[in-house]
Scaffold this active site. Structure first.
Site, PDB file in Angstrom:
ATOM      1  N   TYR A 204      25.614  49.554  22.669  1.00 46.20           N
ATOM      2  CA  TYR A 204      26.566  49.926  23.713  1.00 46.20           C
ATOM      3  C   TYR A 204      27.880  49.168  23.543  1.00 46.20           C
ATOM      4  O   TYR A 204      27.901  47.941  23.403  1.00 46.20           O
ATOM      5  CB  TYR A 204      25.997  49.630  25.107  1.00 46.20           C
TER       6      TYR A 204
ATOM      7  N   HIS B   2      42.125  51.403  30.628  1.00 46.06           N
ATOM      8  CA  HIS B   2      41.725  50.534  31.732  1.00 46.06           C
ATOM      9  C   HIS B   2      42.879  49.722  32.314  1.00 46.06           C
ATOM     10  O   HIS B   2      42.698  49.007  33.304  1.00 46.06           O
ATOM     11  CB  HIS B   2      40.604  49.589  31.270  1.00 46.06           C
TER      12      HIS B   2
ATOM     13  N   ASN C 162      35.249  43.040  29.941  1.00 45.77           N
ATOM     14  CA  ASN C 162      34.060  42.742  30.738  1.00 45.77           C
ATOM     15  C   ASN C 162      34.098  41.256  31.095  1.00 45.77           C
ATOM     16  O   ASN C 162      34.408  40.421  30.242  1.00 45.77           O
ATOM     17  CB  ASN C 162      32.799  43.042  29.949  1.00 45.77           C
TER      18      ASN C 162
ATOM     19  N   TYR D 193      35.678  20.172  72.942  1.00 46.66           N
ATOM     20  CA  TYR D 193      34.889  20.353  71.710  1.00 46.66           C
ATOM     21  C   TYR D 193      35.755  20.269  70.449  1.00 46.66           C
ATOM     22  O   TYR D 193      35.301  19.779  69.408  1.00 46.66           O
ATOM     23  CB  TYR D 193      34.196  21.711  71.714  1.00 46.66           C
TER      24      TYR D 193
ATOM     25  N   ARG E  42      35.899  16.518  69.972  1.00 47.97           N
ATOM     26  CA  ARG E  42      34.621  15.826  69.927  1.00 47.97           C
ATOM     27  C   ARG E  42      33.705  16.361  68.828  1.00 47.97           C
ATOM     28  O   ARG E  42      32.937  15.609  68.218  1.00 47.97           O
ATOM     29  CB  ARG E  42      33.945  15.981  71.290  1.00 47.97           C
TER      30      ARG E  42
ATOM     31  N   PHE F 270      28.284  40.837  34.211  1.00 54.87           N
ATOM     32  CA  PHE F 270      29.643  41.117  34.672  1.00 54.87           C
ATOM     33  C   PHE F 270      29.727  41.323  36.180  1.00 54.87           C
ATOM     34  O   PHE F 270      30.821  41.379  36.736  1.00 54.87           O
ATOM     35  CB  PHE F 270      30.170  42.376  33.972  1.00 54.87           C
TER      36      PHE F 270
ATOM     37  N   GLU G 240      28.227  52.968  37.849  1.00 48.69           N
ATOM     38  CA  GLU G 240      28.447  51.651  38.447  1.00 48.69           C
ATOM     39  C   GLU G 240      28.354  51.836  39.969  1.00 48.69           C
ATOM     40  O   GLU G 240      29.349  51.945  40.677  1.00 48.69           O
ATOM     41  CB  GLU G 240      29.807  51.115  38.003  1.00 48.69           C
TER      42      GLU G 240
END
Length: 501
Positions: free
Chosen positions: A50, A80, A192, A276, A279, A325, A410
Site C-alpha cells: 500500500y 493533497h 502521513n 472559593y 480558598r 496516523f 476513513e
C-alpha cells in the site's frame, strides 16, 4: 542540537519550541538510510505494498506500474495540498518540521537521507513554508498541512524566508536548493503522520504552561490584596487528599506568600473563610495542573513516535499497513489542555470580580479612590468576563466529533488540529484574563501600603508595574492590558515547569 528520536523529553521539546537549532544525529541518519534501502528491495521484489505501488485510500487496490511510481508520489502531494485559512505561525511550522524529522529518524518510514537534508535545510535557512491552518481532520495523517510542507520543497506554494514571503520555486533558487523529486513511498511517508496536530498541541501546551504559572502568581497576589487566609494552603490539608497537582500548587502559593507583612497583619482577624476562587486554588488549579501534565506525557511520547503508514521493518524487508496516523491521543491531549485553561481563566476572573467589589474585598470600589468620577477597573473586569465566556464556548471538545472522509474508507477521524487550535486560543484568552487580575492584585497590594507583600510577590508586582502603573485616575487601558497579556505569554511573571515523567 543533534536529535535522537528514541530519546525525546519534555525539556528538549520546550527548547525546540523556543527556537533551538535541530538536526538528526548520525545514528538516526543511519536508520533512515537502512529503511530507504529496504523500500528499494521491496519494490525490486515486486511485492504489492500500500502506498508504495498502489493507489491511496479507497484506491488502495489499484496497482501502479513501476514506471509511474514517481508520478504517483508527486500527484499525491499536489492533490493533497488543499488547505485553507491563514498560515500556521512560523514557530509552529518550524516545530512541525522538527517533529517530522523525529518521526522519520526512527527509521521505519523509508525516505532517503536527501529528504531529511531538504527538511533540515529549511530549518537552517529559517525558511518556513506557508501552511494553511485548516484542512486536516487528524486522521490518515495531517494530510493537507504536511502536503503543503512537502509541496514547498517541490517548488509549489509559498515560503516565508526570514519574513520575506516568496513563491516556493523562487525561494528554493535563492536558498540554492533543488526542487525535491520524490521516490517510492516518500510522498506517503511525508504526509502521513500527526506532526501538524502535535506541533499545534505542543504550542498550546507550552503557552499554557506559562499562562498557568502566571495564574498562580496572580492568585497569590490577589490573596494578599484581599487580606485572605493562607490556612487553606496548609500542606496537611493537601496531603490528606493526596492529589499531586493540589499538593504542588498549595506549596507554590505558600512559597509566594511567605514573608508578607500583609499576611502577618491579619493573622488574628475575625474573618473565617474566603470565597472559593481564593480558598480552593490548590484544588482547582491543582486539578488543572494534573491535566496539563497528563497532556505533556502524551505529547512527549507522540513527538518521537512513528505515525506514518505503511510502516517499514527493514530487518525483515516488510511493510505493514496500520493506523498510527490516527491522532486521537493528540486530540484528547489538546482537549484536556482546553478544559484546564478554561478553568484557569474562569477562576482568575472571579478573583478580579471579588477585588473590585467593596462589599467582598473591603477595598475601594473598582480599586479607585475617587469612584464615581472614575470607573477604575470596572471595564477591564468586563473584558475578562467576555474572554472567559468566549473560552466556555470554545471548550466543547473537538475530539468527540468525527466526519467520515475518503468515500468512507476513513470513517472515523480525530479532529486533533481543531482541538489544538482551540487550545491555543483559549490559552491566549486566559492570558488576557490573568493580565487583568494582575493589575487588580497589584492595585490591591498598593492599597495596604505601608505594609509590604512578600519578596517574591513584590517581584511580580514590580513586573506588573513595568507595564501598568499604579492607578490614580482613569486612563486608556487597552495598550497596557495587551502588554501585560504578552508578558504572561512570554513567561515573564513566574515559572512553574510542567513535568511529563
Amino acid at each position: 542540537m543533534k536529535l535522537d528520536p528514541t530519546n525525546i523529553d519534555l525539556a528538549t521539546l520546550r527548547r525546540l519550541w523556543a527556537g533551538a537549532d535541530a538536526s538528526l544525529g548520525d545514528r538516526a541518519m543511519q536508520r533512515v538510510a537502512e529503511a530507504a534501502a529496504s523500500v528499494d528491495r521491496i519494490v525490486a521484489g515486486g511485492e504489492t505494498v500500500y502506498g508504495v505501488n498502489t493507489g491511496f485510500g479507497l484506491l488502495a487496490s489499484t496497482r501502479i506500474p513501476d514506471e509511474r511510481l514517481a508520478e504517483l508520489q508527486t500527484n499525491l502531494i499536489l492533490s493533497h495540498s488543499a488547505g485553507l485559512g491563514e498560515p500556521l505561525p512560523r514557530h509552529v511550522t518550524r516545530l512541525m518540521i522538527i517533529l517530522k524529522l523525529l518521526g522519520l529518524g526512527r527509521g521505519h518510514s523509508g525516505v532517503r537521507p536527501l529528504v531529511i537534508e531538504a527538511l533540515e535545510a529549511l530549518l537552517e535557512h529559517d525558511a518556513m513554508p506557508q501552511i494553511p491552518a485548516q484542512g486536516s481532520v487528524g486522521a490518515s495523517g495531517d494530510l493537507a498541512p504536511l502536503a503543503h510542507l512537502i509541496a514547498a520543497l517541490m517548488g509549489k506554494g509559498r515560503i516565508d524566508v526570514r519574513g520575506d514571503v516568496l513563491a516556493a520555486d523562487e525561494a528554493l533558487r535563492r536558498l540554492g536548493m533543488q526542487p525535491l523529486q520524490l521516490g517510492p513511498k516518500e510522498g506517503l511517508a511525508l504526509i502521513n503522520g500527526t506532526q501538524a496536530s502535535a506541533a499545534i498541541a505542543l504550542d498550546a501546551l507550552f503557552a499554557s504552561e506559562r499562562v498557568f504559572a502566571a495564574a498562580i502568581a496572580a492568585g497569590a497576589l490577589s490573596v494578599d490584596a484581599l487580606k485572605g487566609s493562607v490556612k487553606p494552603f496548609d500542606p496537611r490539608i493537601s496531603d490528606l487528599r493526596g492529589q499531586p497537582g493540589q499538593i504542588r500548587v498549595a506549596a507554590a502559593l505558600r512559597d509566594l506568600l511567605d514573608g508578607s507583612e500583609i499576611v502577618e497583619s491579619h493573622t488574628r482577624c475575625g474573618k473565617v473563610q474566603d470565597p472559593y476562587s481564593f480558598r480552593c486554588q490548590p484544588q482547582v488549579m491543582g486539578a488543572a495542573l494534573d491535566l496539563l501534565e497528563n497532556a505533556a506525557r502524551t505529547l512527549t511520547i507522540e513527538a518521537g513516535a512513528v505515525t506514518d503508514n505503511p510502516i517499514v521493518f527493514p530487518d525483515e524487508d516488510t511493510a505493514i499497513s496500520g493506523g498510527n496516523f490516527h491522532a486521537q491521543p493528540v486530540a484528547f491531549a489538546a482537549d484536556i489542555i482546553t478544559m484546564a485553561m478554561c478553568e484557569v481563566g474562569s477562576l482568575s476572573e472571579r478573583r478580579t470580580a471579588v477585588l473590585i467589589d467593596p462589599k467582598m474585598s473591603g477595598l475601594p470600589p473598582f480599586l479607585t479612590n475617587d469612584s464615581g468620577v472614575n470607573s477604575g477597573l470596572m471595564i477591564p473586569q468586563v473584558t475578562a468576563a467576555a474572554l472567559v465566556s468566549e473560552n466556555k464556548s470554545l471548550a466543547f471538545p473537538a475530539s468527540v466529533d468525527s466526519i467520515p472522509t475518503s468515500a468512507g474508507q476513513e470513517d472515523h477521524v480525530s479532529m486533533a488540529p481543531i482541538a489544538g487550535r482551540k487550545a491555543t486560543q483559549i490559552a491566549r484568552n486566559a492570558a488576557g484574563v490573568i493580565a487583568v487580575e494582575l493589575i487588580a492584585g497589584a492595585q490591591g497590594i498598593d492599597c495596604h501600603s505601608p505594609l509590604k507583600t512578600s519578596g517574591k510577590l513584590q517581584a511580580v508586582h514590580d513586573k506588573v508595574r513595568e507595564h501598568s502603573p499604579h492607578l490614580v485616575s482613569d486612563r486608556y487601558w487597552a495598550e497596557e492590558m495587551a502588554a501585560l497579556q504578552s508578558a504572561v505569554l512570554a513567561g515573564e511573571l513566574f515559572t512553574l515547569p510542567l513535568e511529563a515523567a
